[in-house]
Design a protein around this motif. Structure first.
Motif, PDB file in Angstrom:
ATOM      1  N   ALA A   8      -7.962  -9.431   4.351  1.00 21.28           N
ATOM      2  CA  ALA A   8      -6.987  -8.515   3.776  1.00 21.28           C
ATOM      3  C   ALA A   8      -7.762  -7.338   3.186  1.00 21.28           C
ATOM      4  CB  ALA A   8      -6.141  -9.206   2.716  1.00 21.28           C
ATOM      5  N   GLY A  10      -7.496  -3.378   1.414  1.00 25.78           N
ATOM      6  CA  GLY A  10      -6.593  -2.475   0.718  1.00 25.78           C
ATOM      7  C   GLY A  10      -7.260  -1.163   0.367  1.00 25.78           C
ATOM      8  N   TYR A  11      -6.503  -0.070   0.464  1.00 25.58           N
ATOM      9  CA  TYR A  11      -7.050   1.266   0.231  1.00 25.58           C
ATOM     10  C   TYR A  11      -6.054   2.131  -0.525  1.00 25.58           C
ATOM     11  CZ  TYR A  11     -10.122  -0.284   3.986  1.00 25.58           C
ATOM     12  OH  TYR A  11     -10.993  -1.011   4.756  1.00 25.58           O
ATOM     13  N   ASP A  12      -6.579   3.012  -1.362  1.00 30.26           N
ATOM     14  CA  ASP A  12      -5.809   4.099  -1.950  1.00 30.26           C
ATOM     15  C   ASP A  12      -6.270   5.378  -1.249  1.00 30.26           C
ATOM     16  OD1 ASP A  12      -4.276   2.672  -3.900  1.00 30.26           O
ATOM     17  OD2 ASP A  12      -6.139   2.396  -5.027  1.00 30.26           O
ATOM     18  N   SER A  41       0.544  -1.992   6.406  1.00 28.29           N
ATOM     19  CA  SER A  41       1.552  -1.524   5.457  1.00 28.29           C
ATOM     20  C   SER A  41       1.071  -0.223   4.822  1.00 28.29           C
ATOM     21  CB  SER A  41       1.795  -2.579   4.381  1.00 28.29           C
ATOM     22  OG  SER A  41       2.772  -2.129   3.465  1.00 28.29           O
ATOM     23  N   ARG A  67      -0.855   4.146  -0.843  1.00 30.57           N
ATOM     24  CA  ARG A  67      -1.394   2.800  -0.681  1.00 30.57           C
ATOM     25  C   ARG A  67      -1.316   2.369   0.776  1.00 30.57           C
ATOM     26  NH1 ARG A  67      -5.094  -0.456  -2.912  1.00 30.57           N
ATOM     27  NH2 ARG A  67      -4.582  -2.661  -2.616  1.00 30.57           N
ATOM     28  N   THR A  69      -2.614  -0.957   3.418  1.00 26.55           N
ATOM     29  CA  THR A  69      -3.230  -2.274   3.536  1.00 26.55           C
ATOM     30  C   THR A  69      -3.215  -2.758   4.979  1.00 26.55           C
ATOM     31  OG1 THR A  69      -1.162  -3.474   3.106  1.00 26.55           O
ATOM     32  CG2 THR A  69      -2.557  -2.934   1.198  1.00 26.55           C
ATOM     33  N   ARG A  71      -3.809  -6.575   7.076  1.00 25.58           N
ATOM     34  CA  ARG A  71      -4.002  -8.024   6.995  1.00 25.58           C
ATOM     35  C   ARG A  71      -4.105  -8.580   8.413  1.00 25.58           C
ATOM     36  NH1 ARG A  71      -3.277 -11.958   3.069  1.00 25.58           N
ATOM     37  NH2 ARG A  71      -2.913 -14.083   3.867  1.00 25.58           N
ATOM     38  N   ASP A 255     -10.344  -1.634  -2.146  1.00 26.88           N
ATOM     39  CA  ASP A 255     -10.450  -2.925  -2.820  1.00 26.88           C
ATOM     40  C   ASP A 255     -11.604  -3.707  -2.222  1.00 26.88           C
ATOM     41  OD1 ASP A 255      -8.058  -2.068  -3.896  1.00 26.88           O
ATOM     42  OD2 ASP A 255      -6.824  -3.424  -2.670  1.00 26.88           O
TER      43      ASP A 255
END
Length: 280
Positions: A8, A10-12, A41, A67, A69, A71, A255
């Motif tokens: 998983a 995640g990024y901003d 997403s 945001r 993401t 997965r 993340d």
């Protein structure tokens, strides 16, 4: 052996940014992908490409600001071939297939031409074949400290040989360089690694040797931190520059990656450390 695995990420994202991902399992003979799902997403149109020479699977998306993401989840059946190390030998340069010769050349992180003297002095008298590559991995394990944060994206095999500290990527680059300096084709492999603690994307090497069934690629983990029969390969390349799990082409905050691989059998055996692991 069957495993459930995934990651998983995640990024901003500061502004619309292209991403190139290499997190999906490679489709190779010794690992059968039973199921897999990829969730983005927000939901984005993805461009896919499989490199013909390696089977590496790349995914490109353009993420909007905000945001973002990814997965990935998969079930895989790993079937590496176990062989007696005494039966695995080296090939002369004239016997190595032409497409494989590229893995004898120096590359960005693996300056094998600058490590020939050290390689010959340290490993030149080792028994040629699996035993010599295993001796290289043992030497790196014993002489290089595994230290998180001791290296960065600019660290090469020369730096690791000098500083004697690094992480799995650095261990692999040094092992590849020593192999190439000794005339053994070697390449970098990224993987989901069973029994790696803490879990993360892992780097190992493959060396091209001659076994009972003919020439092929054999797996080695210079860190000795994973189980060789629990390495689910993602990508293979000359070095890490070609198989980054994520490459954003823009300004992003990220993340810490969440990576996992679990055996479906509650108590499967690890492969004996005395056996050679043939992967292709």
């Amino acid at each position: 052996m069957k495993f459930s695995l995934g990651c998983a990420l995640g990024y901003d994202v500061k502004e619309p940014t292209p991403f190139l991902f290499n997190v999906e399992l490679a489709k190779v003979a010794t690992q059968t992908i039973l199921t897999e799902t990829l969730t983005l997403s927000p939901s984005l149109e993805a461009e896919r490409w499989t490199m013909p020479e390696t089977g590496n699977r790349y995914l490109r998306v353009v993420a909007p600001a905000g945001r973002f993401t990814l997965r990935y989840e998969a079930d895989v059946d790993l079937n590496p071939v176990l062989e007696s190390p005494e039966l695995v030998t080296e090939l002369a340069a004239g016997e190595i297939p032409l497409p494989t010769l590229v893995h004898l050349y120096p590359s960005r992180y693996c300056q094998s031409d600058r490590l020939q003297r050290l390689a010959q002095r340290t490993f030149g008298k080792e028994r040629p074949g699996y035993s010599r590559v295993n001796a290289i991995c043992n030497w790196i394990h014993d002489n290089v400290d595994y230290v998180g944060g001791a290296s960065d994206e600019l660290t090469s095999a020369i730096d690791t040989a000098t500083e004697r500290a690094g992480v799995c990527r650095d261990f692999s680059h040094l092992a590849i360089s020593f192999c190439r300096a000794l005339g053994i084709p070697a390449r970098y492999a990224s993987a989901y690694a069973w029994r790696l603690d803490p879990p993360d994307f892992h780097a190992v090497i493959e060396a091209y040797l001659r076994g009972p069934e003919g020439p092929g690629w054999y797996l080695f983990d210079p860190t000795r931190k994973s189980a060789a029969n629990g390495l689910a390969r993602i990508g293979i390349a000359r070095d890490a520059a070609e198989v980054a799990f994520a490459s954003p082409f823009g300004s992003v905050d990220f993340d810490k990656p969440d990576v996992w691989i679990n055996a479906q059998d509650p108590s499967p055996p690890a492969a004996p450390t005395t056996m050679a692991i043939r992967c292709e």
